[in-house]
Write a protein that holds these residues in place. Structure first.
Motif, PDB file in Angstrom:
ATOM      1  N   VAL A 276       0.848  -1.192   0.000  1.00  0.00           N
ATOM      2  CA  VAL A 276       0.000   0.000   0.000  1.00  0.00           C
ATOM      3  C   VAL A 276       0.882   1.240   0.000  1.00  0.00           C
ATOM      4  CG1 VAL A 276      -1.853  -1.162   1.260  1.00  0.00           C
ATOM      5  CG2 VAL A 276      -0.132   0.148   2.530  1.00  0.00           C
ATOM      6  N   VAL A 278       1.250   4.750   1.845  1.00  0.00           N
ATOM      7  CA  VAL A 278       0.840   5.385   3.095  1.00  0.00           C
ATOM      8  C   VAL A 278       0.914   6.894   2.920  1.00  0.00           C
ATOM      9  CG1 VAL A 278       1.323   5.645   5.551  1.00  0.00           C
ATOM     10  CG2 VAL A 278       1.673   3.420   4.429  1.00  0.00           C
ATOM     11  N   TYR A 288       4.405  10.716   2.505  1.00  0.00           N
ATOM     12  CA  TYR A 288       4.013   9.425   1.967  1.00  0.00           C
ATOM     13  C   TYR A 288       5.183   8.454   2.032  1.00  0.00           C
ATOM     14  CZ  TYR A 288       6.523  10.425  -2.376  1.00  0.00           C
ATOM     15  OH  TYR A 288       7.495  10.716  -3.295  1.00  0.00           O
ATOM     16  N   THR A 301       4.570  -0.451   8.434  1.00  0.00           N
ATOM     17  CA  THR A 301       5.334   0.516   7.662  1.00  0.00           C
ATOM     18  C   THR A 301       6.511   1.023   8.491  1.00  0.00           C
ATOM     19  OG1 THR A 301       5.177   2.557   6.355  1.00  0.00           O
ATOM     20  CG2 THR A 301       3.909   2.474   8.400  1.00  0.00           C
ATOM     21  N   VAL A 316      -4.342   5.036   3.369  1.00  0.00           N
ATOM     22  CA  VAL A 316      -3.535   4.085   2.611  1.00  0.00           C
ATOM     23  C   VAL A 316      -4.264   3.793   1.300  1.00  0.00           C
ATOM     24  CG1 VAL A 316      -2.442   3.031   4.626  1.00  0.00           C
ATOM     25  CG2 VAL A 316      -4.574   2.076   3.754  1.00  0.00           C
ATOM     26  N   TYR A 318      -4.515   1.160  -1.876  1.00  0.00           N
ATOM     27  CA  TYR A 318      -4.169  -0.204  -2.295  1.00  0.00           C
ATOM     28  C   TYR A 318      -4.977  -0.522  -3.542  1.00  0.00           C
ATOM     29  CZ  TYR A 318      -8.543  -1.031   0.195  1.00  0.00           C
ATOM     30  OH  TYR A 318      -9.856  -0.955   0.614  1.00  0.00           O
TER      31      TYR A 318
END
Length: 500
Positions: A276, A278, A288, A301, A316, A318
């Protein structure tokens, strides 16, 4: 280059205009006829790119040609020495069209990394190196094509041609020119200690006063019997000496190296469904990084700044979905205020990620420490999704390069030497199919070690975090106590980290 050699007729120098005109006409026509036999347009032009390179913080530039190995890479003859930071732009399709240092022209792609074959000190000053250039974007192969690497050596006495630009300094078209491939003994006679990967070429003596300094462009391809055999090198001296043969970098000896380099980068979708992006939208900045899905409601993370205001949005991304995250839970309290400490965070999501076959997936966690012979890759989305082969470096070796390394960190090193600007922090490091470590967020030196947090060392904490439905700021005292309890009860013998 077309000129009349009037030395055979002294009358040409005595000012007899009629004889001069006649001499020029006849001999010039001979040269024209020779040029037509020597040079022709090439049907292999679709395999070629034009390359413009410049060295960072330096005025040095280089314009040459290369051949397309795949939609992601080209091959040229260029030596990149240690400490030199070159950036190249590759123009494909219309090589006669304009090139640009910024790449803002059609079909022009920026390089992402350059790997040189047999880099380092060479025995022979005539050595011509090969350079593999990895591209940030794909080459569209609808109007071009990749040139397959030869599996067999060319046949002796095969007819050879040099395929390259007709003019290197200006807009060029691709032509092929006749050439003579010298015997190995003759090449070594001109260049003692010649590397076995190099060969020599020269222009056939039958042609009208042509020489390789003017007609064989740097990184043109030597094609023998239809086989892509070598790339023409630069001149072996500051001023080209037409009396010496031209050296070329042979492809046959280097084909295993080329395939090994190609295997260090993968663009397939392996593990992409477990990753993903972030994000944290703040009033004056956007943070990010990357993370790995470890359960429907949890993402693992690296460093994440805590939300300090209700207007800040954490999320997040995805695939085609997005979920908000409420809180970032660190493995140790010091990393809350100092991101250069141990970086390992679990994000609790507001909306669960839908996990299903063919869609988003939770990654498997490592149940042991990584070994240096493990097959490891690191995933990145910058500049596009790719998996980069890496080697695990133990803590003690890494400490020699990074003095303030956290005691629980290990390091990774790219197998393909490039900058680390593609690692946003939180990048998953996957060894033999399981999540083994998380790359930290740092300003790492080019081609040096990059710190990472091993999963196995903190596996109990991660599993405990997965089992929690959620956590908030009111849970911090309980979390801190739980972390201290877990960390005090777990002893890991780590040959990499040097712990007992």
């Amino acid at each position: 280059m077309l000129m009349c050699l009037v030395t055979q007729n002294l009358k040409c120098f005595l000012g007899i205009v009629i004889i001069i005109a006649k001499c020029q006409c006849v001999l010039t026509q001979e040269c024209v006829d020779d040029l037509n036999k020597f040079q022709r347009d090439s049907r292999l032009a679709r395999h070629f790119v034009r390359i413009y390179c410049h060295e960072r913080d330096c005025d040095r530039t280089l314009t040459n040609f290369g051949v397309i190995l795949s939609k992601d890479a080209v091959l040229t003859s260029q030596q990149v020495k240690k400490g030199e930071h070159w950036t190249c732009y590759v123009k494909y399709g219309d090589v006669e069209g304009p090139i640009s240092r910024t790449g803002n022209v059609p079909n022009m792609i920026k390089s992402r990394g350059i790997q040189t074959y047999k880099s380092g000190p060479f025995e022979s000053a005539a050595f011509t190196p090969l350079a593999y250039i990895l591209l940030e974007e794909e080459i569209k192969l609808n109007t071009t094509s990749a040139w397959p690497i030869p599996y067999t050596y060319y046949h002796n006495k095969s007819k050879c041609v040099v395929v390259g630009g007709d003019n290197l300094d200006r807009s060029s078209k691709i032509v092929e020119r006749e050439v003579e491939l010298l015997e190995r003994e003759d090449c070594e006679s001109a260049y003692p200690h010649l590397d076995k990967n190099n060969v020599c070429i020269t222009i056939l003596k039958e042609f009208c006063n042509f020489n390789h300094c003017d007609y064989y462009s740097h990184s043109a391809a030597l094609v023998c019997g239809g086989v892509f055999f070598a790339l023409v090198g630069e001149h072996t001296s500051a001023a080209c000496n037409s009396g010496e043969p031209r050296t070329c970098a042979g492809i046959y000896e280097a084909q295993m190296w080329i395939r090994a380099v190609q295997e260090t980068v993968s663009f397939n979708a392996d593990y992409e469904s477990t990753i993903v992006m972030v994000g944290l939208q703040k009033p004056h900045e956007i943070f990010y990084g990357l993370g790995a899905i470890i359960s429907r409601y949890k993402v693992l993370t690296a460093y994440v700044p805590f939300k300090s205001h209700t207007s800040e949005e954490g999320y997040v991304d995805y695939g085609y979905g997005r979920s908000s995250w409420r809180h970032a839970k660190p493995v140790t309290i010091p990393s809350i205020i100092h991101k250069k400490g141990l970086q390992l965070y679990v994000l609790a999501l507001e909306e669960g990620i839908r996990l299903y076959s063919g869609g988003a997936q939770a990654v498997r966690l490592a149940k042991e420490l990584p070994q240096q012979d493990d097959q490891c890759v690191v995933g990145t989305l910058k500049p596009r999704w790719m998996l980069l082969a890496v080697t695990i470096i133990d803590h003690n070796e890494c400490r020699k390069k990074i003095k303030n390394l956290h005691e629980d960190h290990l390091c990774i090193r790219h197998n393909f030497p490039v900058t680390f600007d593609e690692l946003e922090g939180g990048n998953p490091i996957i060894c033999d199919g399981v999540l083994t470590a998380i790359a930290t967020k740092c300003d790492c030196e080019r081609n040096e070690f990059h710190p990472a947090t091993p999963i196995y060392t903190f596996l109990p904490w991660i599993l405990t975090s997965i089992s929690e439905r959620g956590f908030s700021s009111s849970d911090k005292p309980r979390i801190i106590f739980l972390l201290l309890l877990i960390n005090s009860s777990v002893t890991c013998v780590n040959i990499f980290l040097g712990k007992s």
